[in-house]
Write a protein that holds these residues in place. Structure first.
Motif, mmCIF file in Angstrom:
data_model
loop_
_atom_site.group_PDB
_atom_site.id
_atom_site.type_symbol
_atom_site.label_atom_id
_atom_site.label_comp_id
_atom_site.label_asym_id
_atom_site.label_seq_id
_atom_site.Cartn_x
_atom_site.Cartn_y
_atom_site.Cartn_z
ATOM 1 N N GLU A 73 -6.188 -3.601 9.942
ATOM 2 C CA GLU A 73 -5.675 -3.626 8.490
ATOM 3 C C GLU A 73 -6.708 -2.786 7.540
ATOM 4 O O GLU A 73 -7.902 -2.928 7.737
ATOM 5 N N ASP A 78 1.847 -2.984 3.934
ATOM 6 C CA ASP A 78 1.946 -4.348 4.353
ATOM 7 C C ASP A 78 2.096 -5.482 3.236
ATOM 8 O O ASP A 78 3.223 -5.536 2.626
ATOM 9 N N THR A 118 -2.237 -3.330 1.427
ATOM 10 C CA THR A 118 -2.962 -3.256 2.790
ATOM 11 C C THR A 118 -2.135 -2.017 3.499
ATOM 12 O O THR A 118 -0.712 -2.042 3.221
ATOM 13 N N HIS A 121 -2.095 0.384 7.657
ATOM 14 C CA HIS A 121 -2.787 0.276 8.868
ATOM 15 C C HIS A 121 -4.222 1.235 8.748
ATOM 16 O O HIS A 121 -4.105 2.099 8.142
#
Length: 414
Positions: free
Chosen positions: A262, A292, A309, A311
């Motif tokens: 993250e 996210d 957030t 990846h």
């Protein structure tokens, strides 16, 4: 007599000796009277080797040709396993995904299964044969070979089990089941006797790598009983099933999952007005970057701080897009951090019990771990903390929810 679909991953078939061991395990189940369909992956390291060959010749190889190449890894394994079974006097027949036929869409390297023609497999089973099927692959309407993406053999196995109405789909891997958390972080982590599809789906999506997410979704949709077992030692593994089939005394929390992939991005001082969230996240979505967790705070000066957030692999691209969007919005500052981790408490028992969040926050507070972001759903609570606190936080939560103890009504078997 039960119809079982068994799946063996790359490490389970990584050498002739291990293929021999798989054949022995299959024979034992046959002697118990079971009908068997065995789905196998390529031998460990083979897919990476093939990708290396492709990239050496063409770093931007066409997806169609990549699928033709990558599908050969499983073709080697099915032939070798069928040979090993036949050497033991067991009638066996191997099939590629195209031969079954496993029909997919045409999204090369990440195809999705549309249908399975199970007639050929059923015919072999009725003739007393063990059927060995290549995982990870299929064929589209045009007859082109397709592959299902990393971990796709799990999905092949579950899809075949659903089509054949198998009694159970068993996923053999290098772990002996699903644990309350990663045993490498928490030595007292306990193997779960059973877990629901919902819980397993959350655990998989939050970083638990025991099963591919799509395989769990498929199993839940078609109610295929799944069992995760070790290829290398005997044991009952973990049964993944419906909530109704799980133990009556279901634990409030099934496990602690975490995701280290993250990254956090923040835009500060954005004018607080309608459409701001879309103007920030729209360009991110247009770049095919998945967002996210999202937090928005409105200040006294009628400005907003917007944090989300992505990846970690998408961080640099997202930051560049965000800086351009922030400039157009007249935002004060853009900042980011790649040293974060998401930690989640998962359990269907949360639905009927209050106080889970409070207990989670108290446990982190005792360890002076600051929570940056929080998100919740019906069966999970996730927090973002500094990455340096990962082990401490997971251990603290595992202890707080007493996950090392077997819940009342669940007997450990083996």
């Amino acid at each position: 007599m039960a119809l079982l679909v068994l799946k063996f991953g790359g490490t389970s078939v990584g050498s002739p000796e291990r293929i021999q061991a798989v054949a022995e395990r299959a024979l034992k189940l046959r002697e118990e009277g079971h009908q068997l369909v065995i789905v196998v992956s390529a031998m460990s390291g083979e897919t990476d080797r093939l990708l290396g060959l492709a990239h050496a010749l063409n770093p931007r190889a066409d997806g169609r040709e990549l699928d033709v190449l990558l599908s050969t890894g499983e073709q080697v394994t099915i032939a070798l396993l069928a040979m090993a079974l036949e050497a033991r006097g067991c009638d066996a027949r191997s099939y590629t995904g195209a031969q079954v036929t496993i029909r997919t869409d045409s999204a090369h390297n990440k195809a999705r299964i549309r249908s399975i023609d199970d007639a050929r497999v059923r015919g072999d089973l009725e003739a007393g044969r063990v059927v060995v099927v290549a995982g990870f692959q299929g064929v589209d309407e045009e007859g082109a070979i397709t592959t299902l993406g990393r971990g796709g053999s799990d999905t092949t196995a579950v899809a075949l089990a659903a089509a054949l109405k198998a009694d159970e789909c068993r996923i053999y891997t290098d772990v002996d089941g699903v644990y309350t958390t990663d045993p490498r972080l928490v030595p007292t982590a306990r193997r779960l006797h059973s877990i629901t599809f919902e819980e397993m789906l959350e655990m998989a999506s939050l970083g638990s790598k025991v099963l591919q997410i799509r395989a769990v979704e498929f199993a839940g949709k078609y109610n295929v009983p799944l069992r995760v077992l070790s290829s290398f030692e005997e044991g009952p593994g973990t049964l993944i099933t419906t909530e109704e089939d799980a133990q009556v005394e279901q634990a409030l929390v099934a496990g602690i999952a975490f995701n280290q992939n993250e990254a956090q991005l923040t835009v500060q001082g954005v004018p607080d007005q309608p459409g701001v969230a879309h103007r920030i996240l729209g360009p991110i979505a247009d770049a095919n970057i998945e967002v996210d967790m999202i937090v928005q705070n409105v200040g006294a000066d009628n400005s907003t701080d917007f944090t989300f957030t992505v990846h970690r692999n998408d961080y640099d691209k997202a930051l560049e897009i965000l800086q351009a969007a922030a400039k157009a919005l007249g935002a004060r500052e853009v900042s980011g951090d790649t040293h974060i981790v998401k930690i989640s408490v998962v359990g269907v028992g949360m639905r009927s019990h209050a106080g889970i969040a409070s207990k989670m926050f108290e446990a982190l507070s005792r360890e002076t771990i600051n929570i940056r972001m929080i998100s919740t759903s019906e069966i999970k609570i996730s927090v973002v903390v500094d990455e340096k606190y990962l082990e401490l936080a997971v251990r603290a939560l595992h202890d707080a929810f007493e996950l090392e103890q077997t819940p009342v009504g669940q007997q450990e078997d083996g």
